[in-house]
Design a protein around this motif. Sequence first.
Motif, PDB file in Angstrom:
ATOM      1  N   TYR A 266       0.786  -1.210   0.013  1.00  0.00           N
ATOM      2  CA  TYR A 266      -0.120   0.095   0.185  1.00  0.00           C
ATOM      3  C   TYR A 266       0.796   1.232  -0.031  1.00  0.00           C
ATOM      4  CZ  TYR A 266      -3.553  -3.222   1.709  1.00  0.00           C
ATOM      5  OH  TYR A 266      -4.365  -4.374   1.875  1.00  0.00           O
ATOM      6  N   TYR A 267       0.517   2.300  -1.039  1.00  0.00           N
ATOM      7  CA  TYR A 267       1.130   3.698  -0.654  1.00  0.00           C
ATOM      8  C   TYR A 267       0.216   4.763  -0.474  1.00  0.00           C
ATOM      9  CZ  TYR A 267       3.274   8.026  -2.439  1.00  0.00           C
ATOM     10  OH  TYR A 267       3.787   9.172  -2.504  1.00  0.00           O
ATOM     11  N   PHE A 268       0.767   5.518   0.634  1.00  0.00           N
ATOM     12  CA  PHE A 268      -0.272   6.642   1.097  1.00  0.00           C
ATOM     13  C   PHE A 268       0.500   7.735   0.927  1.00  0.00           C
ATOM     14  CE2 PHE A 268      -1.813   2.729   3.599  1.00  0.00           C
ATOM     15  CZ  PHE A 268      -2.950   2.921   3.448  1.00  0.00           C
ATOM     16  N   PRO A 269      -0.110   8.707  -0.313  1.00  0.00           N
ATOM     17  CA  PRO A 269       0.680  10.045  -0.275  1.00  0.00           C
ATOM     18  C   PRO A 269       0.486  11.070   0.855  1.00  0.00           C
ATOM     19  CG  PRO A 269      -1.170  10.018  -1.805  1.00  0.00           C
ATOM     20  CD  PRO A 269      -1.074   8.656  -1.170  1.00  0.00           C
ATOM     21  N   LEU A 295      12.286   0.047   0.124  1.00  0.00           N
ATOM     22  CA  LEU A 295      13.128   1.202   0.291  1.00  0.00           C
ATOM     23  C   LEU A 295      13.126   2.060  -0.917  1.00  0.00           C
ATOM     24  CD1 LEU A 295      16.264   0.799  -1.172  1.00  0.00           C
ATOM     25  CD2 LEU A 295      16.613  -0.810   0.842  1.00  0.00           C
ATOM     26  N   GLU A 296      13.584   3.185  -0.875  1.00  0.00           N
ATOM     27  CA  GLU A 296      13.682   3.975  -1.983  1.00  0.00           C
ATOM     28  C   GLU A 296      14.909   3.940  -2.524  1.00  0.00           C
ATOM     29  OE1 GLU A 296      12.354   8.810  -3.046  1.00  0.00           O
ATOM     30  OE2 GLU A 296      12.513   8.032  -0.851  1.00  0.00           O
ATOM     31  N   ILE A 297      15.255   3.391  -3.759  1.00  0.00           N
ATOM     32  CA  ILE A 297      16.457   3.410  -4.527  1.00  0.00           C
ATOM     33  C   ILE A 297      16.912   4.724  -5.023  1.00  0.00           C
ATOM     34  CG2 ILE A 297      17.569   2.109  -6.276  1.00  0.00           C
ATOM     35  CD1 ILE A 297      16.664   0.312  -4.306  1.00  0.00           C
ATOM     36  N   SER A 298      16.033   5.476  -5.830  1.00  0.00           N
ATOM     37  CA  SER A 298      16.428   6.777  -6.124  1.00  0.00           C
ATOM     38  C   SER A 298      15.050   7.481  -6.434  1.00  0.00           C
ATOM     39  CB  SER A 298      17.348   6.738  -7.402  1.00  0.00           C
ATOM     40  OG  SER A 298      16.540   6.050  -8.480  1.00  0.00           O
ATOM     41  N   GLU A 299      15.161   8.462  -6.912  1.00  0.00           N
ATOM     42  CA  GLU A 299      13.820   9.325  -7.077  1.00  0.00           C
ATOM     43  C   GLU A 299      12.993   8.602  -8.102  1.00  0.00           C
ATOM     44  OE1 GLU A 299      12.240  13.906  -8.569  1.00  0.00           O
ATOM     45  OE2 GLU A 299      14.332  13.342  -8.807  1.00  0.00           O
ATOM     46  N   ASN A 300      11.517   8.273  -7.746  1.00  0.00           N
ATOM     47  CA  ASN A 300      10.723   7.580  -8.285  1.00  0.00           C
ATOM     48  C   ASN A 300      10.923   6.148  -8.453  1.00  0.00           C
ATOM     49  OD1 ASN A 300       8.764   9.656  -8.661  1.00  0.00           O
ATOM     50  ND2 ASN A 300      10.163  10.702 -10.082  1.00  0.00           N
ATOM     51  N   LEU A 301      12.170   5.741  -7.893  1.00  0.00           N
ATOM     52  CA  LEU A 301      12.444   4.328  -7.938  1.00  0.00           C
ATOM     53  C   LEU A 301      12.255   3.481  -6.566  1.00  0.00           C
ATOM     54  CD1 LEU A 301      13.151   1.968 -10.122  1.00  0.00           C
ATOM     55  CD2 LEU A 301      15.384   2.364  -9.776  1.00  0.00           C
ATOM     56  N   TYR A 302      11.757   2.361  -6.409  1.00  0.00           N
ATOM     57  CA  TYR A 302      11.672   1.838  -5.137  1.00  0.00           C
ATOM     58  C   TYR A 302      11.957   0.334  -5.374  1.00  0.00           C
ATOM     59  CZ  TYR A 302       9.087   6.013  -3.840  1.00  0.00           C
ATOM     60  OH  TYR A 302       8.697   7.275  -3.606  1.00  0.00           O
ATOM     61  N   GLY A 303      12.694  -0.357  -4.330  1.00  0.00           N
ATOM     62  CA  GLY A 303      13.057  -1.447  -4.243  1.00  0.00           C
ATOM     63  C   GLY A 303      11.843  -2.163  -3.337  1.00  0.00           C
ATOM     64  N   ILE A 304      11.479  -3.585  -3.641  1.00  0.00           N
ATOM     65  CA  ILE A 304      10.427  -4.270  -3.009  1.00  0.00           C
ATOM     66  C   ILE A 304      10.852  -5.858  -2.864  1.00  0.00           C
ATOM     67  CG2 ILE A 304       8.008  -4.826  -2.895  1.00  0.00           C
ATOM     68  CD1 ILE A 304       7.616  -2.316  -4.871  1.00  0.00           C
ATOM     69  N   ILE A 305      10.967  -6.202  -1.976  1.00  0.00           N
ATOM     70  CA  ILE A 305      11.080  -7.690  -1.607  1.00  0.00           C
ATOM     71  C   ILE A 305       9.578  -8.291  -1.310  1.00  0.00           C
ATOM     72  CG2 ILE A 305      11.927  -9.053   0.284  1.00  0.00           C
ATOM     73  CD1 ILE A 305      14.494  -7.992   0.314  1.00  0.00           C
ATOM     74  N   VAL A 306       9.646  -9.295  -2.230  1.00  0.00           N
ATOM     75  CA  VAL A 306       8.475 -10.237  -1.890  1.00  0.00           C
ATOM     76  C   VAL A 306       8.933 -11.634  -1.581  1.00  0.00           C
ATOM     77  CG1 VAL A 306       6.344 -11.451  -3.004  1.00  0.00           C
ATOM     78  CG2 VAL A 306       7.070  -8.971  -3.627  1.00  0.00           C
ATOM     79  N   GLY A 309       9.334 -14.466  -3.754  1.00  0.00           N
ATOM     80  CA  GLY A 309       8.957 -14.059  -4.993  1.00  0.00           C
ATOM     81  C   GLY A 309       9.752 -13.074  -5.750  1.00  0.00           C
ATOM     82  N   GLY A 310      11.074 -13.001  -5.006  1.00  0.00           N
ATOM     83  CA  GLY A 310      12.319 -12.358  -6.042  1.00  0.00           C
ATOM     84  C   GLY A 310      12.174 -10.568  -5.359  1.00  0.00           C
ATOM     85  N   LEU A 311      12.984  -9.832  -6.087  1.00  0.00           N
ATOM     86  CA  LEU A 311      13.214  -8.396  -5.749  1.00  0.00           C
ATOM     87  C   LEU A 311      12.240  -7.848  -6.938  1.00  0.00           C
ATOM     88  CD1 LEU A 311      14.699  -6.093  -4.628  1.00  0.00           C
ATOM     89  CD2 LEU A 311      16.497  -6.500  -6.156  1.00  0.00           C
ATOM     90  N   TYR A 312      11.504  -6.546  -6.736  1.00  0.00           N
ATOM     91  CA  TYR A 312      11.260  -5.795  -7.532  1.00  0.00           C
ATOM     92  C   TYR A 312      11.193  -4.509  -7.687  1.00  0.00           C
ATOM     93  CZ  TYR A 312       7.407  -9.683  -8.029  1.00  0.00           C
ATOM     94  OH  TYR A 312       6.675 -10.808  -8.446  1.00  0.00           O
ATOM     95  N   PHE A 313      11.390  -3.849  -8.547  1.00  0.00           N
ATOM     96  CA  PHE A 313      11.672  -2.344  -8.772  1.00  0.00           C
ATOM     97  C   PHE A 313      10.285  -1.791  -9.176  1.00  0.00           C
ATOM     98  CE2 PHE A 313      16.814  -1.479  -9.004  1.00  0.00           C
ATOM     99  CZ  PHE A 313      16.706  -2.119  -7.601  1.00  0.00           C
ATOM    100  N   TYR A 314       9.945  -0.571  -8.631  1.00  0.00           N
ATOM    101  CA  TYR A 314       8.781  -0.174  -8.960  1.00  0.00           C
ATOM    102  C   TYR A 314       9.011   1.416  -9.479  1.00  0.00           C
ATOM    103  CZ  TYR A 314       4.256   2.629  -8.843  1.00  0.00           C
ATOM    104  OH  TYR A 314       3.155   3.339  -9.160  1.00  0.00           O
ATOM    105  N   ASP A 315       9.081   1.730 -10.955  1.00  0.00           N
ATOM    106  CA  ASP A 315       9.207   2.873 -11.251  1.00  0.00           C
ATOM    107  C   ASP A 315       7.701   3.838 -10.858  1.00  0.00           C
ATOM    108  OD1 ASP A 315       9.222   5.247 -13.148  1.00  0.00           O
ATOM    109  OD2 ASP A 315      10.857   4.350 -14.166  1.00  0.00           O
ATOM    110  N   LYS A 316       7.832   4.522 -10.061  1.00  0.00           N
ATOM    111  CA  LYS A 316       6.532   5.501  -9.913  1.00  0.00           C
ATOM    112  C   LYS A 316       6.177   6.348 -11.014  1.00  0.00           C
ATOM    113  CE  LYS A 316       4.938   8.489  -6.036  1.00  0.00           C
ATOM    114  NZ  LYS A 316       5.397   9.361  -4.924  1.00  0.00           N
ATOM    115  N   LYS A 317       7.002   6.925 -11.458  1.00  0.00           N
ATOM    116  CA  LYS A 317       6.688   7.866 -12.571  1.00  0.00           C
ATOM    117  C   LYS A 317       6.163   7.050 -13.802  1.00  0.00           C
ATOM    118  CE  LYS A 317       8.867  11.689 -15.221  1.00  0.00           C
ATOM    119  NZ  LYS A 317      10.054  12.383 -15.384  1.00  0.00           N
ATOM    120  N   LYS A 318       6.606   5.922 -14.086  1.00  0.00           N
ATOM    121  CA  LYS A 318       5.997   5.164 -15.241  1.00  0.00           C
ATOM    122  C   LYS A 318       5.001   4.342 -14.873  1.00  0.00           C
ATOM    123  CE  LYS A 318      10.249   4.999 -17.994  1.00  0.00           C
ATOM    124  NZ  LYS A 318      11.350   4.167 -18.442  1.00  0.00           N
ATOM    125  N   ASP A 319       4.871   4.127 -13.413  1.00  0.00           N
ATOM    126  CA  ASP A 319       4.010   3.377 -12.831  1.00  0.00           C
ATOM    127  C   ASP A 319       4.081   1.954 -13.502  1.00  0.00           C
ATOM    128  OD1 ASP A 319       1.677   2.225 -11.398  1.00  0.00           O
ATOM    129  OD2 ASP A 319       0.170   2.742 -12.741  1.00  0.00           O
TER     130      ASP A 319
END
Length: 601
Positions: A266-269, A295-306, A309-319
């Motif tokens: 979940y993300y709450f702005p 955690l926040e890798i860089s601006e608009n890029l987040y690392g997520i551990i599932v 299930g592996g490592l995911y990177f989420y690009d917030k700008k590109k969704d």
Amino acid sequence: MKLLSFNIITIFAQSILILLHIMIKYLLSAVLFFGLFLDSYPQNIPITFNHLTRNEGLASNRVNCIFESKDGFMWFGTEDGLTKFDGYSCEVFRNNPEDPKSIPDNTVNYITEDKKTGSLIIATNIGLVYFDRTLNTFQLILKGEIETTSNGITGITSLVIDEDNYLWIGSRLGLYQVEIEKMSILNHYSQNDASNQSVYDLNIYTLNYPGDGLLWIGHQEGVDILNTKTKEFIPYQPEVGIKEVMSIFQDDSKGLWIGSNSSGLYYFPYSDKTKFLHFNKEKGHFDQNRVHSVLEISENLYGIIVRDGGLYFYDKKKDSFTRYTPDLYNNRSINSKAVISLYKSSQGIVWIGSYNSGVNYIDNNSKKFEHYKVDFSEYGLFNNNIRSLFEDSQGYIWIGTKEEGGLSRFDRKSNSFKNYKRNFKANGLTDDYIFSISELDSVRLLIGTFNKGMAIFNKSSESFEYFVNDPTDSSSIEDNRVYVIFKDIDERIWVGHQSFLQEFIPSTKKFKTIAEIRTPKCIIDHNSNSLWIGTRTRGLFLYNKETGSIKEYKYNPENTNSISSNDIFSIRKDNHENLWIGTKHGLCKLNISNDSITRYF
């Protein structure tokens, strides 16, 4: 007759068994391959992973937690000891029953740091440990004061230190506040505590302290906020109903990321807490909903551990999400899908701890070398013995390999190889040992082989035309062992082999011999009129193409201004009129302007 029939039946049965074994083997291989293929999402972000495992000195390949101390050392809490990593080597701390000052338990679940002393505070299965780094001693602290679960484990799940240097401990049996200097418990908030104003379950999974006087608590029933000054508990977003909260993270924009073990992320702005984003398996974001770290890798890029299930990177700008899982054909991929811990150091290095394969880390500050080796893929390199490299006018890299090798073309855009192996078809590759490669024109390559002379390879028709020695023809190639092929700045073709230097005339397909220069190994331009030529056993030559004059540089044991060996492997000219010479006995620099030589051993 019966015996003969029995033998035939036996042989037939054995053949069937062998055939079934082969079929099962290849079926399993296919299942494994396609399973891995389907399990990997497209990796659009160019990332390479480095690995730190037991082979490099890590205490154990199960890495529960990661921490960076203020002096820059990395600490890894594992299932079998504590590891300190200085960037080059590992130091391991394990329990020694004969040393009361050693770490009392090898299972390290969480690490934080005393802000005043720089000593470490470590959560183990049997309790809290204080590691005095000045004395290099470990001490079990608050023994008996922190409650244990039914199986005798303290169940500490999280440690944070606030700006007043108070230690907050999240556990399966509640929340503790500890005064570090006195090592005493100031408060214990549990379900059975009458003064507890919280609605939270006592089973705490994670703590987060952003530094604003508010302690975020993730537990079985959701999220609570504790005001560390007033000691008041505030439930967070109860209407959303997030359960099993494993991770809480506040990014640089004060947006809140909450990972659940059962319902995803979940993300709450910060700007509008009534709106939120929900990422989960059902919407196709993850392969499962067990989000254990963000955690926040860089601006608009987040690392997520599932978890698992592996490592995911989420690009917030590109969704958009990119998943990283092991790739059998890429030794720089992440080496485990069972990742369990995530950390970003002060240098921007992202560290990923796994359940079974040690630590992976991404260092975008370092200079990267891509390593290509045999990977048994149809589009991978098929031989590790590299003998020649050449970049053609179209930007492809051509590789010549040795013995049971051949010719490969590397496409940097697709990151794949096309391989030409030895075959005995008409116009096919007949020698699998390639010494040298050059370019005749945009369509044709010149190939120097170990036994079959020189070949012209037509890239369009993928055919080879060979030029081999003919003892009855003085205009043929002198020797079939071709060490070097060089096209000079005037587009003249020079061929060096076991015998002499020759010039190849493409229009006539004839060879012209320069008999004074034997066993040429490497050739470069000096200027439009001259070539530098290094040989296998006869030293260095400066050859004037127009006049045929030759200047020799040979090893002289009585002259320190001579080259250090007549065996020359490589030559290169720099931008300051120096010729650098790689020899069997060290490096030499020839100052072309004054003809002086400097040796480097």
